[in-house]
Scaffold this motif. Sequence first.
Motif, PDB file in Angstrom:
ATOM      1  N   PHE A 138       0.827  -1.205   0.000  1.00 28.28           N
ATOM      2  CA  PHE A 138       0.000   0.000   0.000  1.00 28.28           C
ATOM      3  C   PHE A 138       0.866   1.262   0.000  1.00 28.28           C
ATOM      4  O   PHE A 138       0.486   2.288  -0.570  1.00 28.28           O
ATOM      5  CB  PHE A 138      -0.919   0.019   1.225  1.00 28.28           C
ATOM      6  CG  PHE A 138      -2.179  -0.794   1.085  1.00 28.28           C
ATOM      7  CD1 PHE A 138      -2.894  -0.805  -0.094  1.00 28.28           C
ATOM      8  CD2 PHE A 138      -2.676  -1.528   2.153  1.00 28.28           C
ATOM      9  CE1 PHE A 138      -4.077  -1.529  -0.228  1.00 28.28           C
ATOM     10  CE2 PHE A 138      -3.845  -2.256   2.038  1.00 28.28           C
ATOM     11  CZ  PHE A 138      -4.550  -2.259   0.851  1.00 28.28           C
ATOM     12  N   LYS A 142       1.055   5.795  -3.487  1.00 27.06           N
ATOM     13  CA  LYS A 142       0.880   7.242  -3.405  1.00 27.06           C
ATOM     14  C   LYS A 142       0.708   7.845  -4.799  1.00 27.06           C
ATOM     15  O   LYS A 142       1.498   7.610  -5.704  1.00 27.06           O
ATOM     16  CB  LYS A 142       2.098   7.871  -2.710  1.00 27.06           C
ATOM     17  CG  LYS A 142       1.955   9.369  -2.513  1.00 27.06           C
ATOM     18  CD  LYS A 142       3.150   9.945  -1.762  1.00 27.06           C
ATOM     19  CE  LYS A 142       2.990  11.443  -1.566  1.00 27.06           C
ATOM     20  NZ  LYS A 142       4.156  12.025  -0.830  1.00 27.06           N
ATOM     21  N   THR A 159      -8.780  -1.705   2.345  1.00 25.54           N
ATOM     22  CA  THR A 159      -8.125  -0.671   1.539  1.00 25.54           C
ATOM     23  C   THR A 159      -8.459   0.728   2.044  1.00 25.54           C
ATOM     24  O   THR A 159      -7.568   1.583   2.202  1.00 25.54           O
ATOM     25  CB  THR A 159      -8.545  -0.805   0.067  1.00 25.54           C
ATOM     26  OG1 THR A 159      -8.280  -2.141  -0.380  1.00 25.54           O
ATOM     27  CG2 THR A 159      -7.792   0.176  -0.815  1.00 25.54           C
ATOM     28  N   ASN A 160      -9.731   0.979   2.286  1.00 25.31           N
ATOM     29  CA  ASN A 160     -10.155   2.307   2.729  1.00 25.31           C
ATOM     30  C   ASN A 160      -9.616   2.636   4.113  1.00 25.31           C
ATOM     31  O   ASN A 160      -9.227   3.783   4.386  1.00 25.31           O
ATOM     32  CB  ASN A 160     -11.679   2.389   2.722  1.00 25.31           C
ATOM     33  CG  ASN A 160     -12.181   3.793   2.972  1.00 25.31           C
ATOM     34  OD1 ASN A 160     -11.893   4.714   2.218  1.00 25.31           O
ATOM     35  ND2 ASN A 160     -12.940   3.961   4.043  1.00 25.31           N
ATOM     36  N   TRP A 162      -6.794   1.553   5.510  1.00 29.20           N
ATOM     37  CA  TRP A 162      -5.368   1.898   5.396  1.00 29.20           C
ATOM     38  C   TRP A 162      -5.227   3.298   4.804  1.00 29.20           C
ATOM     39  O   TRP A 162      -4.418   4.108   5.291  1.00 29.20           O
ATOM     40  CB  TRP A 162      -4.651   0.881   4.506  1.00 29.20           C
ATOM     41  CG  TRP A 162      -3.152   0.999   4.574  1.00 29.20           C
ATOM     42  CD1 TRP A 162      -2.297   0.263   5.342  1.00 29.20           C
ATOM     43  CD2 TRP A 162      -2.338   1.943   3.856  1.00 29.20           C
ATOM     44  NE1 TRP A 162      -0.994   0.682   5.152  1.00 29.20           N
ATOM     45  CE2 TRP A 162      -0.982   1.717   4.240  1.00 29.20           C
ATOM     46  CE3 TRP A 162      -2.602   2.945   2.929  1.00 29.20           C
ATOM     47  CZ2 TRP A 162       0.076   2.454   3.730  1.00 29.20           C
ATOM     48  CZ3 TRP A 162      -1.539   3.692   2.423  1.00 29.20           C
ATOM     49  CH2 TRP A 162      -0.216   3.448   2.820  1.00 29.20           C
ATOM     50  N   ASN A 163      -5.997   3.570   3.779  1.00 25.42           N
ATOM     51  CA  ASN A 163      -5.915   4.870   3.108  1.00 25.42           C
ATOM     52  C   ASN A 163      -6.271   6.007   4.058  1.00 25.42           C
ATOM     53  O   ASN A 163      -5.592   7.046   4.103  1.00 25.42           O
ATOM     54  CB  ASN A 163      -6.848   4.871   1.898  1.00 25.42           C
ATOM     55  CG  ASN A 163      -6.424   5.846   0.815  1.00 25.42           C
ATOM     56  OD1 ASN A 163      -5.238   6.140   0.662  1.00 25.42           O
ATOM     57  ND2 ASN A 163      -7.377   6.337   0.055  1.00 25.42           N
ATOM     58  N   ARG A 168      -4.958   9.393   3.093  1.00 22.24           N
ATOM     59  CA  ARG A 168      -5.525   9.177   1.754  1.00 22.24           C
ATOM     60  C   ARG A 168      -4.525   9.478   0.637  1.00 22.24           C
ATOM     61  O   ARG A 168      -4.765  10.362  -0.218  1.00 22.24           O
ATOM     62  CB  ARG A 168      -6.803   9.992   1.557  1.00 22.24           C
ATOM     63  CG  ARG A 168      -7.945   9.526   2.444  1.00 22.24           C
ATOM     64  CD  ARG A 168      -9.293  10.016   1.970  1.00 22.24           C
ATOM     65  NE  ARG A 168     -10.356   9.341   2.680  1.00 22.24           N
ATOM     66  CZ  ARG A 168     -10.856   8.153   2.360  1.00 22.24           C
ATOM     67  NH1 ARG A 168     -10.361   7.497   1.321  1.00 22.24           N
ATOM     68  NH2 ARG A 168     -11.836   7.619   3.053  1.00 22.24           N
TER      69      ARG A 168
END
Length: 267
Positions: A138, A142, A159-160, A162-163, A168
Amino acid sequence: MKAAQRIIAAALAFAAALSANAAGSAKTGKGKPREIIVGAAPTLKPYWYLDEHNKLTGFEKAVLDEIDARHPEFTLKYQIMDFPNILLSLEAGKIDVAAAQLEYNIERAQKYLYGTVGYTTFPQHLGVREDDFSINSFDDLKGKTVVLTYTAANEYYVTNKWNEEHGRPFKIIFESTRALGCEDIASGKADAMVSMIRDLEGFNKEYDAHLRIVEPAVYNSDTYYMFNKRTGAELRDTFDAALQELKDDGTLKRLSLEWLGGDFTAK
């Protein structure tokens, strides 16, 4: 003579009582198998899908058939619905069991009752273009784009989360099917997707996706059946015991080999 009459009368009374009890049982439904409604999403091949005769089949169905056959006290019925609606229907009491390769996460556990016996492994990996070696985690996303399918799926949760926790750094977009997601990666519209190794390998075969599977996994979990948090405790315990029996006698491994092409049973 009177003694004989008393014996006959007693026998007739006993028979009448048995008949009344039987009638009462029939009226109340006692003795009939309890109907358990299972939520099924037919677009999750090879776990759930419709065969050439439009009949529900797949790994999940094969496992549940085994459970159904071993428990004559209930019978399983299936409610076909879109994947995002399965948990909503469980919460509303419209179904009794959610069976869709559901992994554990904290937000789900606040709303739903998880089984305690996992049945398959479900490690999440990044899938990227086969010639892209710049993405290995992840952290390497970037300024890039991840394509997902359902906000209700654990791929989105992982995923969301971690983001969000890292400010983000990458964009998340959605497609209605995994095939379209693979096309987005091939065209450069997206840079990565998140799924299991066996699914990503399946996309390469079925969609000629040319994805590279990134190691190590970005998230690890087993899959569990899920139940209504208010009413499902007893049913959860029954399914836990049934799954453990299937694991112990080798049935679950056999079905995994048959339907998934390998032993992906939760240890």
